[in-house]
Design a protein around this motif. Structure first.
Motif, PDB file in Angstrom:
ATOM      1  N   GLY A 148      -6.927   0.291   7.992  1.00  0.00           N
ATOM      2  CA  GLY A 148      -8.001  -0.101   7.101  1.00  0.00           C
ATOM      3  C   GLY A 148      -8.609   1.039   6.313  1.00  0.00           C
ATOM      4  N   PHE A 149      -8.350   2.261   6.744  1.00  0.00           N
ATOM      5  CA  PHE A 149      -8.900   3.421   6.045  1.00  0.00           C
ATOM      6  C   PHE A 149      -7.903   4.055   5.074  1.00  0.00           C
ATOM      7  N   LYS A 150      -6.737   3.454   4.920  1.00  0.00           N
ATOM      8  CA  LYS A 150      -5.699   4.065   4.078  1.00  0.00           C
ATOM      9  C   LYS A 150      -6.002   3.944   2.589  1.00  0.00           C
ATOM     10  N   ASP A 151      -6.547   2.804   2.194  1.00  0.00           N
ATOM     11  CA  ASP A 151      -6.876   2.639   0.774  1.00  0.00           C
ATOM     12  C   ASP A 151      -8.077   3.502   0.416  1.00  0.00           C
ATOM     13  N   ALA A 152      -8.100   3.990  -0.797  1.00  0.00           N
ATOM     14  CA  ALA A 152      -9.157   4.926  -1.226  1.00  0.00           C
ATOM     15  C   ALA A 152     -10.425   4.175  -1.630  1.00  0.00           C
ATOM     16  N   TRP A 153     -11.075   3.545  -0.648  1.00  0.00           N
ATOM     17  CA  TRP A 153     -12.293   2.788  -0.957  1.00  0.00           C
ATOM     18  C   TRP A 153     -13.558   3.513  -0.516  1.00  0.00           C
TER      19      TRP A 153
END
Length: 432
Positions: free
Chosen positions: A264-269
């Motif tokens: 869940g932390f892979k995307d740059a959000w």
């Protein structure tokens, strides 16, 4: 002999068993830090989907990535949520046939362990620590059944929660990362779990506790970021929600380091939330902390270091009090320990034989290590034959039926040829 030297390299494993994905880490006898098994050589693909697939009308089973592939091609029947199915214990219909959910989970674990052949022979493994998110009495029974269904021969098998795996992972990290509190966030676009490790520097050894909390406001439909026009709005909302969660967990305390775990932390959000976390704190990202921590714990079980002399972990699964009784030795009353605080409740047990001084009462002393006064539970041996002092031999067995409930079983063993055992026993349970 375990960890006998350079010419007899041995391994311990940490197996993180989850409903969605699982992982295997290993720690070699000549290494200081564990490695995580990748399902693709040369890549860092650690997650094994906890999925089985049975091919239509054929007794052929696939697992992990291969199972996902066959399911996507409509080439078989999917079996997901294997851990939950095993916990529930109901037979599972797969392609028109009924299957035992324990057998299905055992098949998955057995197939995943076969991946180790890329790194080592299973014969070189001395111990396996299985770690799961929730480790209650039912989960322990499930794991016992699963592991007994594997041909592991002389391999020692242990279990622990994610909290305890987090603790052991930190024990092998530089001390400056845990001068004060440490946070780990586990997130895969479903509910987020935040683990908060706290240290009590006023005790010797230092008492470490870990509290966990679920945040359902981080869950996305289908556990995935949308690819349509709503994507940027959803990511902004995630960032804002996570910022508030971190504020909640970092206020009124000093946090030294934060670990971000899961896909869940892979995307740059993370923008606002990451900026906040990085103020005076070190932030790390990865997804194999629990399996690595489990492998470290496996080593500590069979080849203990000096960790326990400096720290003691009192997690949700741990006994929070010392249990003992006073016995006479050479005319002097001395304290005899039965169970020590810090042991997993489902592994806590002891047995001893003793001579009863007089009367028919056994007093069990309870000393909390988290605060509180010493207390005593008296067990009355109703119906015990009246005998002269020191002529009654007893067998005392102590175990726990849950993390806060103790069971004491006492048997009359008589006294040799003088007084025959009366085939009497007493069992008492009490909360601590």
């Amino acid at each position: 002999m375990l960890f006998a030297g350079k010419n007899s390299k041995r391994f311990v494993l940490g197996y993180d068993l989850g409903d969605e994905v699982s992982q295997i880490s290993f720690l070699a006898s000549d290494s200081d830090m564990p490695e995580t098994l990748s399902i693709l050589a040369g890549a860092e693909l650690y997650n094994i989907p906890t999925v089985l697939c049975k091919r239509h009308d054929v007794n052929q089973w696939f697992y992990g990535k291969e199972a996902v592939k066959h399911i996507s091609e409509d080439d078989g029947v999917a079996v997901t949520n294997l851990v939950t199915l095993a916990r529930e214990g109901q037979m599972v219909d797969v392609d028109g046939m009924e299957y035992d959910p324990i057998a299905l989970l055992t098949l998955f674990v057995k197939r995943t362990l076969s991946l180790l052949s890329m790194e080592m022979s299973i014969n070189l493994v001395d111990a396996i620590m299985v770690t799961t998110k929730n480790l209650d009495n039912r989960m322990v029974k499930v794991l016992n059944l699963v592991m007994s269904g594997l041909d592991l021969k002389d391999v020692k098998v242990y279990y622990q929660s994610h909290e305890e795996s987090f603790y052991y992972y930190m024990m092998y990290q530089p001390e400056e990362l845990m001068i004060r509190d440490v946070i780990a966030c586990d997130y895969g676009y479903g509910d987020m779990t935040v683990y908060k490790l706290s240290l009590n520097h006023n005790t010797r050894p230092i008492v470490i506790t870990i509290n966990s909390k679920q945040y359902d406001e981080m869950a996305l439909p289908d556990k995935a970021v949308p690819v349509d026009s709503s994507r940027s709005r959803v990511l902004e909302e995630l960032d804002e929600n996570f910022y508030k969660i971190m504020q909640e967990n970092c206020e009124n305390c000093i946090v030294t380091s934060i670990f971000l775990l899961g896909d869940g932390f892979k995307d740059a959000w993370m923008k606002k939330s990451l900026e906040y976390m990085c103020r005076t704190r070190r932030v790390f990202q990865g997804n194999n902390l629990f399996s690595k921590g489990a492998s470290i714990a496996a080593r500590e079980r069979i080849n203990p270091s000096q960790i326990d002399s400096k720290y003691v972990f009192l997690g949700e699964d741990k006994l929070k009090a010392n249990l003992g009784l006073m016995l006479k030795k050479q005319g002097t009353e001395v304290y005899h320990a039965l169970l020590d605080a810090g042991v997993n409740w489902y592994e806590a047990s002891c047995q001893l034989e003793t001579i009863l001084e007089s009367g028919n009462i056994i007093d069990i002393q309870i000393t909390p290590v988290t605060g509180g006064e010493l207390s005593t539970v008296s067990i009355v041996l109703d119906g015990l034959e009246k005998r002269p002092p020191r002529t009654t031999r007893l067998r005392i067995t102590v175990d726990l039926t849950s993390v806060n409930r103790v069971r004491i079983h006492i048997e009359d063993l008589g006294f040799g040829e003088i007084f025959k055992a009366l085939d009497k026993s007493w069992t008492q349970e009490f909360n601590i």
